[in-house]
Design an enzyme around this catalytic site. Structure first.
Site, PDB file in Angstrom:
ATOM      1  N   ASP A 148       5.678   5.556  -0.347  1.00 14.27           N
ATOM      2  CA  ASP A 148       7.071   5.917  -0.639  1.00 14.27           C
ATOM      3  C   ASP A 148       7.240   6.866  -1.830  1.00 14.27           C
ATOM      4  O   ASP A 148       8.090   7.759  -1.778  1.00 14.27           O
ATOM      5  CB  ASP A 148       7.908   4.647  -0.888  1.00 14.27           C
ATOM      6  CG  ASP A 148       8.347   3.997   0.412  1.00 14.27           C
ATOM      7  OD1 ASP A 148       8.307   4.658   1.461  1.00 14.27           O
ATOM      8  OD2 ASP A 148       8.741   2.812   0.375  1.00 14.27           O
ATOM      9  N   ASP A 173       3.654  -1.674  13.203  1.00 15.90           N
ATOM     10  CA  ASP A 173       2.517  -0.834  12.838  1.00 15.90           C
ATOM     11  C   ASP A 173       3.080   0.531  12.497  1.00 15.90           C
ATOM     12  O   ASP A 173       3.894   1.090  13.236  1.00 15.90           O
ATOM     13  CB  ASP A 173       1.487  -0.723  13.957  1.00 15.90           C
ATOM     14  CG  ASP A 173       0.144  -0.295  13.385  1.00 15.90           C
ATOM     15  OD1 ASP A 173      -0.486  -1.105  12.685  1.00 15.90           O
ATOM     16  OD2 ASP A 173      -0.259   0.881  13.587  1.00 15.90           O
ATOM     17  N   SER A 174       2.684   1.027  11.354  1.00  9.12           N
ATOM     18  CA  SER A 174       3.346   2.226  10.850  1.00  9.12           C
ATOM     19  C   SER A 174       2.362   3.038  10.032  1.00  9.12           C
ATOM     20  O   SER A 174       1.254   2.593   9.735  1.00  9.12           O
ATOM     21  CB  SER A 174       4.555   1.819  10.000  1.00  9.12           C
ATOM     22  OG  SER A 174       4.221   0.754   9.132  1.00  9.12           O
ATOM     23  N   LYS A 202       6.594  -4.477   3.841  1.00 10.60           N
ATOM     24  CA  LYS A 202       7.147  -4.471   5.200  1.00 10.60           C
ATOM     25  C   LYS A 202       7.960  -5.734   5.462  1.00 10.60           C
ATOM     26  O   LYS A 202       9.037  -5.676   6.041  1.00 10.60           O
ATOM     27  CB  LYS A 202       6.003  -4.484   6.220  1.00 10.60           C
ATOM     28  CG  LYS A 202       5.391  -3.192   6.533  1.00 10.60           C
ATOM     29  CD  LYS A 202       4.413  -3.507   7.672  1.00 10.60           C
ATOM     30  CE  LYS A 202       3.512  -2.391   7.986  1.00 10.60           C
ATOM     31  NZ  LYS A 202       2.583  -2.752   9.063  1.00 10.60           N
TER      32      LYS A 202
HETATM   33  P1  ITT Z   1       0.147  -5.467   8.515  1.00  5.44           P
HETATM   34  O1  ITT Z   1      -0.821  -4.882   9.510  1.00  5.44           O
HETATM   35  O2  ITT Z   1      -0.208  -6.855   8.073  1.00  5.44           O
HETATM   36  O3  ITT Z   1       1.565  -5.360   8.977  1.00  5.44           O
HETATM   37  P2  ITT Z   1      -0.622  -3.177   6.926  1.00  5.44           P
HETATM   38  O4  ITT Z   1      -0.214  -2.687   5.572  1.00  5.44           O
HETATM   39  O5  ITT Z   1      -2.104  -3.277   7.195  1.00  5.44           O
HETATM   40  O6  ITT Z   1       0.078  -4.588   7.167  1.00  5.44           O
HETATM   41  P3  ITT Z   1      -0.373  -1.051   8.878  1.00  5.44           P
HETATM   42  O7  ITT Z   1      -1.723  -1.192   9.446  1.00  5.44           O
HETATM   43  O8  ITT Z   1       0.777  -0.804   9.822  1.00  5.44           O
HETATM   44  O9  ITT Z   1       0.076  -2.316   8.033  1.00  5.44           O
HETATM   45  O10 ITT Z   1      -0.407   0.101   7.802  1.00  5.44           O
HETATM   46  C1  ITT Z   1       0.709   0.854   7.511  1.00  5.44           C
HETATM   47  C2  ITT Z   1       0.559   1.532   6.179  1.00  5.44           C
HETATM   48  O11 ITT Z   1       1.369   2.727   6.222  1.00  5.44           O
HETATM   49  C3  ITT Z   1       1.129   0.674   5.081  1.00  5.44           C
HETATM   50  O12 ITT Z   1       0.130  -0.085   4.468  1.00  5.44           O
HETATM   51  C4  ITT Z   1       1.759   1.695   4.158  1.00  5.44           C
HETATM   52  O13 ITT Z   1       0.829   2.144   3.253  1.00  5.44           O
HETATM   53  C5  ITT Z   1       2.127   2.851   5.065  1.00  5.44           C
HETATM   54  N1  ITT Z   1       3.564   2.743   5.346  1.00  5.44           N
HETATM   55  C6  ITT Z   1       4.164   2.273   6.471  1.00  5.44           C
HETATM   56  N2  ITT Z   1       5.497   2.255   6.325  1.00  5.44           N
HETATM   57  C7  ITT Z   1       5.745   2.712   5.087  1.00  5.44           C
HETATM   58  C8  ITT Z   1       6.917   2.914   4.345  1.00  5.44           C
HETATM   59  O14 ITT Z   1       8.119   2.590   4.823  1.00  5.44           O
HETATM   60  N3  ITT Z   1       6.800   3.392   3.120  1.00  5.44           N
HETATM   61  C9  ITT Z   1       5.593   3.695   2.597  1.00  5.44           C
HETATM   62  N4  ITT Z   1       4.438   3.523   3.207  1.00  5.44           N
HETATM   63  C10 ITT Z   1       4.506   3.041   4.455  1.00  5.44           C
END
Ligand code: ITT
Length: 201
Positions: free
Chosen positions: A159, A75-76, A19
């Site tokens: 991805d 958050d994604s 990210k």
């Molecule tokens: P932060 O909270 O520190 O930002 P995290 O990985 O824990 O990191 P999230 O709680 O938002 O973040 O989890 C989002 C997950 O969704 C992330 O770990 C990825 O596995 C998935 N994800 C989000 N965007 C993505 C993308 O563009 N491509 C692939 N997977 C994605």
């Protein structure tokens, strides 16, 4: 009126290197000196929100307060239609403490055995917060289908199993600029910059 980012230092409030890289690429055209929550040694707050937007706010506000600088959080996650929108806000947790996304992708594949519906979408909520507690959120989405086996070593997370509608390559196979043309993160980012950023001269 929406508050605008006046330039200068901006903390990317994430500990996820995939990210952080994508957000830095998206920010490249804007006047921001970017650092990350990880590089500053900031704690990761607990993500107790029920929605992507709530969790993005929690992370952005915590980083802004702890650093004294404006902070941008993401958050994604992946929503799978045949699984009722799961893993959703729990997308990172499915990979376990080892952050093993091969395992997370396999778990989704196993749960979908017997289902013909492979529809899925990514959602991204971006939150921009200031140390005084002001915060704005923006959301983006991309729709597509899940494919197995996973393909490609670019990108991160889920991805390699996601193909956006109208495309043949997975996000894991696409060049970064092609993913940025259609991703959920880029979609949220376009809304964020339209509301809060001035283009660099
Ligand atoms: P932060 O909270 O520190 O930002 P995290 O990985 O824990 O990191 P999230 O709680 O938002 O973040 O989890 C989002 C997950 O969704 C992330 O770990 C990825 O596995 C998935 N994800 C989000 N965007 C993505 C993308 O563009 N491509 C692939 N997977 C994605």
């Amino acid at each position: 009126m929406t508050r605008r980012f006046a330039g200068g230092s901006l903390v990317i409030a994430t500990h996820n290197p995939g990210k952080a890289r994508e957000i830095a690429e998206l920010l490249a055209l804007f006047a921001a000196e970017v650092t990350t929550a990880g590089a500053l040694g900031l704690d990761e707050p607990e993500e107790t929100g029920a929605t992507f937007a709530e969790n993005a706010r929690i992370k952005a506000l915590a980083a802004a307060k702890d650093s004294g600088l404006p902070a941008l959080a993401d958050d994604s996650g992946l929503e799978v239609r045949a699984l009722g929108g799961r893993p959703g806000v729990r997308s990172a947790r499915l990979a376990g403490p080892a952050k093993d996304f091969a395992l997370a992708m396999r778990q989704i594949e196993d749960k979908l055995k017997g289902s013909l519906d492979r529809s899925a979408n990514f959602i991204c909520a971006l939150a921009l917060a200031w140390p005084d507690g002001y915060c704005e959120t923006f959301e983006g989405r991309v729709d597509g289908v899940l494919v197995w086996p996973p393909r490609g070593t670019r990108g991160f997370g889920y991805d390699p199993v996601f193909v956006a509608h109208g495309h043949a390559l997975t996000f894991g196979e696409m060049a970064p600029e092609d993913k940025h043309a259609l991703s959920h993160r880029a979609c949220a980012f376009r809304k964020l910059v339209a509301a809060c950023f001035e283009p660099a001269l």
